[in-house]
Design a protein around this motif. Structure first.
Motif, mmCIF file in Angstrom:
data_model
loop_
_atom_site.group_PDB
_atom_site.id
_atom_site.type_symbol
_atom_site.label_atom_id
_atom_site.label_comp_id
_atom_site.label_asym_id
_atom_site.label_seq_id
_atom_site.Cartn_x
_atom_site.Cartn_y
_atom_site.Cartn_z
ATOM 1 N N LEU A 37 5.033 -7.100 4.563
ATOM 2 C CA LEU A 37 4.905 -6.151 3.459
ATOM 3 C C LEU A 37 3.768 -6.339 2.436
ATOM 4 C CD1 LEU A 37 8.242 -4.615 2.829
ATOM 5 C CD2 LEU A 37 6.380 -3.484 4.139
ATOM 6 N N MET A 38 3.964 -7.598 1.761
ATOM 7 C CA MET A 38 3.117 -8.266 0.999
ATOM 8 C C MET A 38 1.628 -8.529 1.457
ATOM 9 S SD MET A 38 5.494 -10.243 -1.696
ATOM 10 C CE MET A 38 7.024 -9.630 -2.393
ATOM 11 N N ALA A 39 1.546 -9.076 2.547
ATOM 12 C CA ALA A 39 0.302 -9.280 3.047
ATOM 13 C C ALA A 39 -0.320 -8.133 3.599
ATOM 14 C CB ALA A 39 0.358 -10.184 4.252
ATOM 15 N N SER A 40 0.071 -7.038 4.156
ATOM 16 C CA SER A 40 -0.390 -5.844 4.518
ATOM 17 C C SER A 40 -0.785 -5.013 3.100
ATOM 18 C CB SER A 40 0.219 -5.120 5.382
ATOM 19 O OG SER A 40 1.587 -4.489 4.825
ATOM 20 N N GLY A 41 -0.131 -5.020 1.993
ATOM 21 C CA GLY A 41 -0.211 -4.452 0.750
ATOM 22 C C GLY A 41 0.567 -2.915 0.764
ATOM 23 N N ILE A 42 1.389 -2.836 1.822
ATOM 24 C CA ILE A 42 2.144 -1.497 1.955
ATOM 25 C C ILE A 42 3.251 -1.605 1.021
ATOM 26 C CG2 ILE A 42 3.912 -2.241 3.600
ATOM 27 C CD1 ILE A 42 1.914 1.040 3.320
ATOM 28 N N ASN A 43 3.584 -2.634 0.283
ATOM 29 C CA ASN A 43 4.500 -2.646 -0.744
ATOM 30 C C ASN A 43 4.174 -2.047 -2.081
ATOM 31 O OD1 ASN A 43 2.865 -4.573 -1.180
ATOM 32 N ND2 ASN A 43 4.416 -5.835 -2.358
ATOM 33 N N GLU A 44 2.828 -1.964 -2.293
ATOM 34 C CA GLU A 44 2.317 -1.016 -3.570
ATOM 35 C C GLU A 44 2.590 0.291 -3.199
ATOM 36 O OE1 GLU A 44 0.518 -2.336 -6.001
ATOM 37 O OE2 GLU A 44 0.737 -4.478 -5.528
ATOM 38 N N VAL A 45 2.544 0.737 -2.018
ATOM 39 C CA VAL A 45 2.609 2.294 -1.719
ATOM 40 C C VAL A 45 3.946 2.687 -1.558
ATOM 41 C CG1 VAL A 45 2.136 4.072 0.207
ATOM 42 C CG2 VAL A 45 0.332 2.169 -0.263
ATOM 43 N N MET A 46 4.715 1.848 -1.132
ATOM 44 C CA MET A 46 6.226 1.802 -0.865
ATOM 45 C C MET A 46 6.926 2.243 -2.170
ATOM 46 S SD MET A 46 8.539 -0.277 1.744
ATOM 47 C CE MET A 46 9.376 -1.371 0.796
ATOM 48 N N PHE A 61 8.564 4.561 -7.782
ATOM 49 C CA PHE A 61 9.295 3.753 -8.871
ATOM 50 C C PHE A 61 8.591 3.007 -9.957
ATOM 51 C CE2 PHE A 61 11.547 3.766 -4.914
ATOM 52 C CZ PHE A 61 12.624 4.759 -5.311
ATOM 53 N N THR A 62 7.253 2.840 -9.821
ATOM 54 C CA THR A 62 6.499 2.098 -10.596
ATOM 55 C C THR A 62 6.161 3.029 -11.774
ATOM 56 O OG1 THR A 62 4.522 2.643 -9.475
ATOM 57 C CG2 THR A 62 5.414 0.457 -8.974
ATOM 58 N N LYS A 63 5.996 4.389 -11.571
ATOM 59 C CA LYS A 63 5.930 5.274 -12.525
ATOM 60 C C LYS A 63 7.017 5.215 -13.557
ATOM 61 C CE LYS A 63 3.605 8.219 -9.736
ATOM 62 N NZ LYS A 63 3.475 9.444 -8.566
ATOM 63 N N LEU A 117 15.159 -7.769 0.127
ATOM 64 C CA LEU A 117 14.099 -7.051 0.180
ATOM 65 C C LEU A 117 13.615 -6.231 -1.128
ATOM 66 C CD1 LEU A 117 11.563 -6.513 2.302
ATOM 67 C CD2 LEU A 117 12.852 -4.802 3.125
ATOM 68 N N LEU A 118 14.439 -5.396 -1.504
ATOM 69 C CA LEU A 118 14.188 -4.749 -2.513
ATOM 70 C C LEU A 118 13.758 -5.619 -3.840
ATOM 71 C CD1 LEU A 118 13.813 -1.773 -3.402
ATOM 72 C CD2 LEU A 118 16.082 -1.811 -4.188
ATOM 73 N N GLY A 119 14.516 -6.466 -3.933
ATOM 74 C CA GLY A 119 13.955 -7.399 -5.278
ATOM 75 C C GLY A 119 12.841 -8.074 -5.042
ATOM 76 N N ALA A 120 12.624 -8.437 -3.831
ATOM 77 C CA ALA A 120 11.068 -9.059 -3.629
ATOM 78 C C ALA A 120 10.110 -8.044 -3.737
ATOM 79 C CB ALA A 120 11.105 -9.766 -2.116
ATOM 80 N N VAL A 121 10.257 -6.938 -3.140
ATOM 81 C CA VAL A 121 9.141 -5.818 -3.194
ATOM 82 C C VAL A 121 8.923 -5.294 -4.899
ATOM 83 C CG1 VAL A 121 8.476 -3.632 -2.734
ATOM 84 C CG2 VAL A 121 9.244 -5.291 -1.071
ATOM 85 N N LEU A 122 10.153 -5.267 -5.575
ATOM 86 C CA LEU A 122 9.904 -4.667 -7.032
ATOM 87 C C LEU A 122 9.845 -5.659 -7.988
ATOM 88 C CD1 LEU A 122 12.586 -1.920 -6.888
ATOM 89 C CD2 LEU A 122 10.189 -1.626 -7.042
ATOM 90 N N LEU A 123 10.049 -7.129 -7.611
ATOM 91 C CA LEU A 123 9.701 -8.094 -8.572
ATOM 92 C C LEU A 123 8.324 -8.262 -9.416
ATOM 93 C CD1 LEU A 123 11.217 -10.637 -10.038
ATOM 94 C CD2 LEU A 123 10.337 -12.141 -8.342
ATOM 95 N N PRO A 124 7.271 -8.198 -8.710
ATOM 96 C CA PRO A 124 6.050 -7.980 -9.370
ATOM 97 C C PRO A 124 5.654 -6.937 -10.378
ATOM 98 C CG PRO A 124 5.608 -8.416 -7.106
ATOM 99 C CD PRO A 124 7.279 -7.977 -7.171
ATOM 100 N N PHE A 125 6.343 -5.719 -10.161
ATOM 101 C CA PHE A 125 6.238 -4.502 -10.888
ATOM 102 C C PHE A 125 7.195 -4.783 -12.035
ATOM 103 C CE2 PHE A 125 5.560 -2.920 -6.614
ATOM 104 C CZ PHE A 125 3.981 -2.642 -6.996
#
Length: 137
Positions: A61-70, A74-76, A107-115
């Motif tokens: 997910l992180m390599a493809s950049g789809i985590n940003e879209v996914m 929630f980033t709003k 998985l959710l923690g890894a995806v949302l941690l950068p934000f």
């Protein structure tokens, strides 16, 4: 190993000492250590496999950049550290109600941690949000 806090050797020695006290025989104790390995593998292999798959999916997910879209919706919401803390905690709780909680939370923690870090939440804030939400339910 002890200074690095690696407890594997200490656990093996503990199992050996328990086996020697229980059986009184050196060969049975050594056999007991190996039998404990076999038992642990049969019980934990599925868990290890699931966690390995979750880590691999997270990296894809992180390599493809789809985590940003996914996680874009929630980033709003995640603008301040407090909102990041509660949003991530509630999302982890909600996801774990429907899925086995360890891989879903990882998985959710890894995806949302950068934000969350961008919003100002310390890196340990995500696991703490997870712990607080689960302990209160």
């Amino acid at each position: 190993m002890v200074k690095r806090r690696d407890t594997t050797l200490i656990c093996i020695l503990g199992i050996f000492m328990l086996a020697i006290v229980a059986t009184g025989d050196l060969t049975s104790s050594i056999s007991g250590v190996f039998n404990s390995f076999i038992y642990a593998i049969t019980e934990l292999l599925s868990t290890i496999l699931i966690i390995s798959i979750i880590v691999a999916m997270s990296r894809v997910l992180m390599a493809s950049g789809i985590n940003e879209v996914m996680v874009a919706p929630f980033t709003k919401i995640i603008k301040t550290p407090t909102l990041a803390y509660w949003t991530i905690g509630i999302l982890m709780m909600f996801i774990s109600w429907f899925f086995w909680h360890s891989p879903a939370v990882a998985l959710l923690g890894a995806v949302l941690l950068p934000f969350a870090i961008r919003a100002g939440l310390p890196a340990l804030g995500v696991p703490n949000a997870n712990k607080r939400i689960f302990l209160n339910t």
